[in-house]
Write a protein that holds these residues in place. Structure first.
Motif, mmCIF file in Angstrom:
data_model
loop_
_atom_site.group_PDB
_atom_site.id
_atom_site.type_symbol
_atom_site.label_atom_id
_atom_site.label_comp_id
_atom_site.label_asym_id
_atom_site.label_seq_id
_atom_site.Cartn_x
_atom_site.Cartn_y
_atom_site.Cartn_z
ATOM 1 N N TRP A 88 -35.989 41.720 -22.939
ATOM 2 C CA TRP A 88 -34.735 41.731 -22.201
ATOM 3 C C TRP A 88 -33.942 43.012 -22.449
ATOM 4 O O TRP A 88 -33.299 43.539 -21.548
ATOM 5 C CB TRP A 88 -33.883 40.526 -22.575
ATOM 6 N N ASN A 89 -33.984 43.516 -23.679
ATOM 7 C CA ASN A 89 -33.220 44.715 -24.026
ATOM 8 C C ASN A 89 -33.996 46.011 -23.791
ATOM 9 O O ASN A 89 -33.511 47.094 -24.125
ATOM 10 C CB ASN A 89 -32.778 44.643 -25.496
ATOM 11 N N LEU A 90 -35.209 45.891 -23.248
ATOM 12 C CA LEU A 90 -36.071 47.040 -22.953
ATOM 13 C C LEU A 90 -36.423 47.830 -24.205
ATOM 14 O O LEU A 90 -36.526 49.059 -24.176
ATOM 15 C CB LEU A 90 -35.418 47.954 -21.911
ATOM 16 N N THR A 91 -36.632 47.101 -25.309
ATOM 17 C CA THR A 91 -37.046 47.736 -26.561
ATOM 18 C C THR A 91 -38.313 47.086 -27.102
ATOM 19 O O THR A 91 -38.407 46.792 -28.301
ATOM 20 C CB THR A 91 -35.927 47.629 -27.611
ATOM 21 N N PRO A 92 -39.321 46.840 -26.254
ATOM 22 C CA PRO A 92 -40.513 46.108 -26.709
ATOM 23 C C PRO A 92 -41.372 46.933 -27.665
ATOM 24 O O PRO A 92 -41.496 48.154 -27.515
ATOM 25 C CB PRO A 92 -41.259 45.828 -25.404
ATOM 26 N N GLN A 93 -41.960 46.247 -28.620
ATOM 27 C CA GLN A 93 -42.873 46.876 -29.566
ATOM 28 C C GLN A 93 -44.312 46.510 -29.207
ATOM 29 O O GLN A 93 -44.562 45.493 -28.544
ATOM 30 C CB GLN A 93 -42.558 46.404 -30.991
ATOM 31 N N VAL A 94 -45.261 47.305 -29.670
ATOM 32 C CA VAL A 94 -46.669 47.026 -29.358
ATOM 33 C C VAL A 94 -47.129 45.731 -30.013
ATOM 34 O O VAL A 94 -48.142 45.153 -29.616
ATOM 35 C CB VAL A 94 -47.582 48.190 -29.792
ATOM 36 N N ASP A 237 -44.244 59.714 -16.810
ATOM 37 C CA ASP A 237 -43.294 60.783 -17.132
ATOM 38 C C ASP A 237 -41.851 60.354 -16.895
ATOM 39 O O ASP A 237 -40.940 61.198 -16.897
ATOM 40 C CB ASP A 237 -43.621 62.049 -16.345
ATOM 41 N N MET A 238 -41.645 59.042 -16.669
ATOM 42 C CA MET A 238 -40.313 58.459 -16.492
ATOM 43 C C MET A 238 -39.621 58.966 -15.232
ATOM 44 O O MET A 238 -38.414 59.254 -15.208
ATOM 45 C CB MET A 238 -39.445 58.693 -17.725
ATOM 46 N N ARG A 571 -36.688 51.501 -17.737
ATOM 47 C CA ARG A 571 -38.024 51.479 -18.351
ATOM 48 C C ARG A 571 -38.552 50.036 -18.367
ATOM 49 O O ARG A 571 -38.653 49.403 -19.417
ATOM 50 C CB ARG A 571 -37.990 52.058 -19.769
ATOM 51 N N TYR A 572 -38.914 49.550 -17.195
ATOM 52 C CA TYR A 572 -39.399 48.172 -17.103
ATOM 53 C C TYR A 572 -40.850 48.045 -17.538
ATOM 54 O O TYR A 572 -41.332 46.942 -17.813
ATOM 55 C CB TYR A 572 -39.234 47.655 -15.664
ATOM 56 N N TYR A 593 -44.038 56.744 -20.867
ATOM 57 C CA TYR A 593 -42.929 55.786 -20.862
ATOM 58 C C TYR A 593 -42.134 55.796 -22.168
ATOM 59 O O TYR A 593 -41.373 54.878 -22.449
ATOM 60 C CB TYR A 593 -43.414 54.358 -20.579
ATOM 61 N N GLY A 594 -42.317 56.802 -22.988
ATOM 62 C CA GLY A 594 -41.595 56.882 -24.242
ATOM 63 C C GLY A 594 -42.186 56.049 -25.360
ATOM 64 O O GLY A 594 -41.577 55.918 -26.434
#
Length: 595
Positions: A88-94, A237-238, A571-572, A593-594
């Motif tokens: 939800w916060n667009l901070t997903p980890q692998v 490349d965003m 960054r979806y 995508y960073g």
């Protein structure tokens, strides 16, 4: 009652669980493939096995609703670093567990679809001289192609370019594949469905009606994925981009929505609420007249609708159990509706049921998706129940097909009479007939002055029609409006808070409520009211509750933080799960995508 509640259970006999590496799956069946696809009964059971993947957490809680926020009409916020909040916060980890389970289950479903596709295409039964046998086999083939297309659509939306597997596991076939361009994947699965749909059965010809993939759904999915293919997407490349051939796919969307509307048209059911009430009451709609073209048939005791999405019901001694709502509806969406729009009160749940089943007004930040509620379950599931309501989940509705037609026609030819007529069809159900001149005819005429104005009207109409059905995220992506729409929602909520604090504006800072015959009545949802007419009404903080002495800039935290990372470009795209990278033996990696 449900016609298909045992289909997923029966199908389990045809599934062998794979190991965690989707690239090296175990054998899919203990049965000989040639035998399985030599007869209709076993081929049906093998096809049913594809559906069982809907009954896993990857779909029933993740893809169906959890992973589809935040948007301008459905949102949640939290400071937790748990899997869902990372997304939800667009901070997903692998290492995100939700991403892992979706990745693995998607490829298991694709594996089982490939098993059916390869088996049927190699079978003598497909070309049997008995039309009943060959007809059923072609229907199963169409189901497999359509279900495979659905899972690839989801993989592409969430992960971008992914491995593209089109063959079932067998000796000599390499399954450790590199990423394929998402547009190549979408083009291929769209063509698969185009090739298959003409030989499929209409819902009223199938054994399970709208609880089974049918020709109507496949035609609609061709259009939905064509608009996805013709839409915008985030590059590594965003930057946001769309292919130069995008109009070709709008043409496909127009052609196949028009085909369905010509061959199997139906009036939209007049009662908007009944569409969803049917699902909570286990009533399967008549496939000839149903707005829902396909809904996932959760068996009783399975599925999370009414548990993590829908009206909140608190645990108590009552027999309905408990359920909540993970995705809230912001007031900016509530107040975007015309006050006469029938869909608003169905979509925006302004009450919850306490432990005694007494309706109580929700807080301004806890408006629920009102389309489903466990309070309608019959028989009641029991006081200690929570998950596993058995409420079906709608995958595609006919009103969606009509609006996709309007959108595609407008993109190709502008707001023609045909496009306007389609928009009017949907709006007519949303308003009482006495209001059609103003709310339908005049409204549509006013938004049809230009292609851009009509497109914006489609964007709005889809929000009002499908709120809570958790498809908005995918639409905002393909329209390249994700950041604009969520930031507008945030700013609108701030505006409401500022006006409430200053005592300006026309909407209510406080609302007055009371219970009448166990039904919550709100006296002034749409207007300020200085004082209630009598002492039977209770004053409740409403838009003024958007302010906070502890939140950033004086607002409730969710207003400033839920959408904080949703800036251009959003960054979806999620990182490939660690397990996929490890098991690919160096072939896959997170590049871009960073991540």
């Amino acid at each position: 009652m449900k016609n298909i509640k045992n289909i997923l259970i029966i199908a389990l006999a045809f599934i062998m669980h794979s190991c965690s590496d989707f690239l090296e799956p175990d054998s899919l069946s203990t049965f000989n493939s040639e035998y399985v696809f030599s007869n209709v009964d076993d081929a049906r059971k093998a096809t049913n096995a594809i559906y069982t993947h809907f009954n896993q957490d990857a779909f029933r809680s993740r893809l169906s609703n959890n992973m589809t926020g935040n948007t301008d009409i459905e949102q949640n916020f939290g400071t937790s670093t748990s899997d869902r909040y990372q997304i939800w916060n667009l901070t997903p980890q692998v290492t995100n567990g939700d991403l892992k389970v979706v990745w693995e289950e998607a490829y298991k479903a694709i594996r089982d679809a490939n098993f059916v596709i390869d088996g049927i295409n190699a079978s003598d039964a497909l070309n049997s001289t008995d039309p009943a046998i060959s007809g059923n086999m072609r229907q199963f083939l169409g189901e497999a192609y359509t279900l495979r297309a659905y899972w690839y659509s989801m993989l592409v939306f969430h992960f971008g370019d992914v491995p593209f597997m089109t063959q079932a596991p067998k000796a000599g076939v390499e399954f450790n594949l590199p990423k394929e361009d998402r547009n190549v994947i979408l083009s291929a699965v769209i063509q698969d469905m185009i090739d298959a749909e003409k030989d499929m059965q209409w819902a009223d010809q199938t054994s399970y009606g709208i609880e089974q993939v049918n020709r109507e759904y496949t035609l609609g999915m061709i259009a939905r994925l064509a608009l996805q293919r013709g839409g915008w997407f985030l590059k590594p490349d965003m930057t946001m981009d769309r292919k130069s051939d995008y109009l070709d796919y709008y043409q496909i969307a127009k052609d196949y929505t028009q085909k369905l509307m010509t061959l199997k048209d139906r009036e939209l059911p007049k009662d908007f609420n009944q569409i969803f009430l049917n699902e909570s009451k286990f009533i399967v709609a008549n496939p000839k007249t149903s707005d829902v073209l396909f809904e996932v048939p959760f068996p009783i005791g399975q599925g999370d609708v009414g548990w993590n999405i829908g009206i909140r019901v608190d645990a108590g001694t009552h027999p309905y159990g408990s359920g909540g709502n993970y995705m809230n509806i912001p007031p900016s969406y509530l107040y975007s509706f015309d006050t006469k729009d029938i869909r608003r009160d169905v979509t925006c749940g302004l009450y919850y049921l306490d432990k005694d089943l007494v309706p109580q007004v929700v807080g301004i930040g806890a408006i629920a998706q009102g389309k489903w509620s466990r309070e309608y379950l019959s028989p009641a599931p029991g006081a200690s129940t929570n998950k596993g309501t058995g409420i079906n989940w709608p995958m595609l509705r006919y009103s969606d097909v009509v609006l996709m037609y309007a959108e595609a026609e407008n993109e190709l030819n502008g707001p023609t009479a045909a496009a306007q007529s389609a928009l009017k069809r949907v709006r007519k159900r949303a308003f009482k007939e006495v209001d059609w001149t103003d709310k339908v005819d005049t409204y549509v005429a006013n938004v049809s002055g230009s292609k851009d104005n009509f497109f914006n009207a489609i964007v709005d109409e889809r929000a009002w029609e499908f709120g809570g059905e958790m498809i908005r995220k995918y639409e905002l992506i393909r329209w390249n409006l994700y950041d604009k729409k969520v930031q507008a929602a945030s700013e609108q909520c701030k505006k409401y808070a500022d006006e409430a604090k200053a005592g300006t504006g026309t909407l209510p800072d406080y609302i007055y409520v009371k219970n009448v015959n166990n039904r919550l009545v709100i006296l002034n949802l749409d207007a300020k009211l200085a004082i209630a007419p009598d002492a039977t009404w209770t004053r409740v903080s409403w838009l003024n509750a958007l302010n906070s002495s502890t939140g950033a800039l004086g607002y409730q935290d969710w207003i400033t933080k839920a959408w904080a990372n949703y800036t251009y470009p959003v960054r979806y795209i999620m990182p490939l799960p660690a397990v996929a990278i490890t098991n690919s033996k160096g072939l896959l990696k997170n590049d871009g995508y960073g991540y």
